[in-house]
Write a protein that holds these residues in place. Structure first.
Motif, short mmCIF file in Angstrom:
data_model
loop_
_atom_site.label_atom_id
_atom_site.label_comp_id
_atom_site.label_asym_id
_atom_site.label_seq_id
_atom_site.Cartn_x
_atom_site.Cartn_y
_atom_site.Cartn_z
N GLY A 1 -23.19 -36.01 -15.98
CA GLY A 1 -24.33 -35.03 -16.58
C GLY A 1 -23.65 -34.24 -17.83
N PRO A 2 -24.85 -33.48 -18.39
CA PRO A 2 -24.35 -32.93 -19.91
C PRO A 2 -23.47 -31.60 -19.67
CG PRO A 2 -26.47 -32.33 -18.76
CD PRO A 2 -26.06 -33.03 -17.85
N VAL A 3 -21.97 -32.13 -19.43
CA VAL A 3 -21.01 -31.17 -19.39
C VAL A 3 -20.02 -31.40 -20.37
CG1 VAL A 3 -19.30 -30.13 -17.65
CG2 VAL A 3 -21.34 -31.24 -16.65
N ALA B 1 -20.95 -23.99 -12.98
CA ALA B 1 -22.46 -24.45 -13.24
C ALA B 1 -22.54 -25.50 -14.58
CB ALA B 1 -23.44 -23.50 -13.49
N ASN B 2 -23.49 -26.50 -14.47
CA ASN B 2 -23.94 -27.30 -15.69
C ASN B 2 -25.35 -27.56 -15.19
OD1 ASN B 2 -23.85 -29.86 -14.22
ND2 ASN B 2 -21.86 -29.41 -14.14
N ASP C 1 -24.52 -17.41 -17.40
CA ASP C 1 -24.51 -18.48 -18.32
C ASP C 1 -23.84 -19.66 -17.91
OD1 ASP C 1 -25.69 -16.79 -20.32
OD2 ASP C 1 -23.90 -16.21 -21.28
N MET C 2 -24.24 -20.83 -18.50
CA MET C 2 -23.52 -22.15 -18.36
C MET C 2 -22.66 -22.37 -19.72
SD MET C 2 -26.19 -24.39 -16.71
CE MET C 2 -27.69 -24.12 -18.03
N SER D 1 -21.57 -20.66 -14.57
CA SER D 1 -20.28 -20.88 -15.05
C SER D 1 -19.18 -19.90 -14.34
CB SER D 1 -19.83 -21.13 -16.25
OG SER D 1 -20.74 -22.36 -16.61
N LYS D 2 -17.94 -20.37 -14.32
CA LYS D 2 -17.02 -19.39 -13.70
C LYS D 2 -16.86 -18.18 -14.61
CE LYS D 2 -12.06 -19.30 -12.40
NZ LYS D 2 -10.84 -19.97 -12.17
N PHE D 3 -16.73 -18.44 -15.98
CA PHE D 3 -16.37 -17.37 -16.89
C PHE D 3 -17.68 -16.45 -17.18
CE2 PHE D 3 -13.09 -20.46 -17.79
CZ PHE D 3 -12.17 -19.60 -17.62
N SER D 4 -18.70 -16.80 -16.27
CA SER D 4 -19.73 -15.66 -16.43
C SER D 4 -19.64 -14.74 -15.44
CB SER D 4 -21.09 -16.20 -16.24
OG SER D 4 -21.45 -16.86 -14.74
#
Length: 465
Positions: A186-188, A334-335, A360-361, A435-438
């Motif tokens: 996927g788009p990661v 997340a992505n 956020d992603m 995402s983790k950093f969100s």
């Protein structure tokens, strides 16, 4: 049980030992170090050499270092090498070389860790299993996993991650798997790749490390499947596709009060199993796992039975009923692909108002704002009654929503936490993703606390995807 002697570790790394020692484990963190561990002084955010004295005081058998740290006597039990990471890689290669274990390697844009854990559960009654802890899947996590592997291991499961081109192949060649599985593409990490096709080529590099006539387990239903198949063909692998039309495929996926029940066709044989999580994507990865384990030489029926022992980690798709709400906690990372899978799972979770809390992603490249904005127009958003969001990227999505769907937007997760009592109400079905950093996982913690339900133990730190 002895994992490494001083002599064996010195021979593997070419290092010099200052005293004789025997280690029965390996640690990179003094907070979790156990007496008898070999402490590896990695240099990352902080220099591990600064903690060697503390490690030895806590009972470390020895320390792997590139110099004698300040405050540590020259006669202390050390393995001194020119470069600690290179020595850890050498130790991992030696650990892999000395075992007769059958090795499965897993990569993919999402689902690697849960799939790895499914495989470990499925094999748990079929011999001695060694699996990567948490998501130790990067340039030091993979050799650490291999170096920790006991010589008498029967089955080994290794997770391979990346966030830049050229990272997967050397890890795969180090692990030398008998079977390699890709969960999805996927788009990661689009900030490091030109397009999703480039990500697929990087993931397909896992097959370069396969042992001769190894098995390649690939998702059958993706636009990039031909790229994965080409990579497996180039490696001379025996290919098994899994998916809706694959040689391994789900026949029925039925939600129940504790997760899902699945009937699947695996290489011509029908098996039934249950998973302690909702979501068709979990069922699909479990089908891939069963195909991988069958090619690895495990008993298919026993593997299917073993899947019932799997429990999702905190933040990775667990469904909880707590304090009047149903919570789908998918907050670890997340992505776009995993977000879409989460929305699909949310749609299956019984009656109630659907509430999404989104962070956020990250690492989506120059189009990240447009990617976030497009979420508002996804068909799945039609079934969601209310959306709360945090972070500057999710602001684009939030602003594009119909006004009646807009809950609260906040700059940070901490700001959302301050409004926890206003986010949900009794009867809601709540989905949390980011995402983790969100740090959107902190919102889950506050909701749990407000609903007076203890949070599960924190999951260990993870690295790559």
């Amino acid at each position: 049980m002895t994992l490494w002697t001083a002599a064996d570790a010195a021979a593997a790394t070419g290092g010099r030992v200052t005293a004789d020692w025997v280690a029965d484990g390996i640690s990179i963190d003094t907070r979790t170090l156990r007496p008898g561990d070999l402490f590896v002084a990695l240099t990352a955010a902080r220099d591990g050499h600064d903690f060697v004295a503390q490690a030895l005081d806590k009972g470390a058998a020895a320390a792997l270092v590139s110099r004698i740290p300040e405050g540590v006597a020259a006669g202390a039990p050390l393995l001194i090498v020119p470069d600690v990471v290179a020595a850890l890689v050498a130790l991992g290669r030696a650990g892999r070389a000395r075992t007769g274990a059958r090795v499965l390697a897993i990569t993919g844009s999402m689902g690697k860790t849960s799939t790895k854990d499914m495989a470990a559960a499925a094999l748990s009654a079929q011999g001695r299993v060694h699996a990567a802890e948490a998501s130790l899947n990067n340039h030091w996590g993979v050799p650490l996993t291999l170096a920790r592997m006991p010589a008498d291991t029967d089955w080994a499961i290794v997770e391979l991650g990346m966030n830049h081109p050229g990272e997967i192949e050397p890890l795969a060649r180090m692990a030398r798997p008998h079977v390699a599985m890709i969960t999805t593409v996927g788009p990661v990490h689009l900030e490091a790749f030109a397009d999703v096709a480039g990500i697929a080529r990087e993931k397909a590099a896992i097959f370069a490390g396969l042992e001769p006539m190894g098995g390649a387990i690939i998702p059958e239903d993706l636009p990039t499947t031909p790229i994965l198949r080409a990579g497996a063909d180039a490696a001379g692998a025996v290919i098994v596709g899994f998916g809706e039309q694959g040689a391994a495929r789900p026949l029925q996926v039925r939600p129940d009060a504790e997760g899902i029940r699945v009937q699947a066709r695996i290489l011509g044989e029908t098996v039934d199993f249950r998973l302690a999580s909702a979501g068709r994507h979990f069922a699909m990865n479990a089908v891939g796992v069963l195909a991988a384990l069958e090619k690895l030489g495990a008993d298919l029926k026993a593997s299917a039975d073993g899947l019932s022992r799997w429990q999702p980690d905190k933040g990775r798709g667990a469904v909880e009923r707590l304090g009047g709400i149903t919570l789908l906690d998918d907050s670890y990372n997340a992505n776009p692909a995993s977000l879409a899978a989460g929305f699909a799972t949310l749609a299956q979770l019984g009656p109630g108002r659907r509430v999404a809390i989104l962070g956020d992603m990250l690492e989506l490249g120059p189009d990240e704002v447009a990617i976030h904005r497009d979420i508002a127009s996804w068909p799945a958003m039609g079934d969601i009654s209310l959306v709360h969001a945090c972070g500057p990227r999710m602001k684009a999505m939030f602003d594009a929503l119909a006004p009646e769907k807009q809950g609260f937007w906040a700059q940070t997760a901490a700001d959302l936490c301050a409004r926890a009592d206003e986010l949900v109400q009794d009867g809601d079905v709540v989905f949390v993703k980011g995402s983790k950093f969100s740090r959107v996982a902190s919102v889950v913690d506050v909701i749990r606390k407000s609903r007076q339900t203890p949070a599960p133990d924190d999951a260990p730190d993870k690295r790559n995807t």
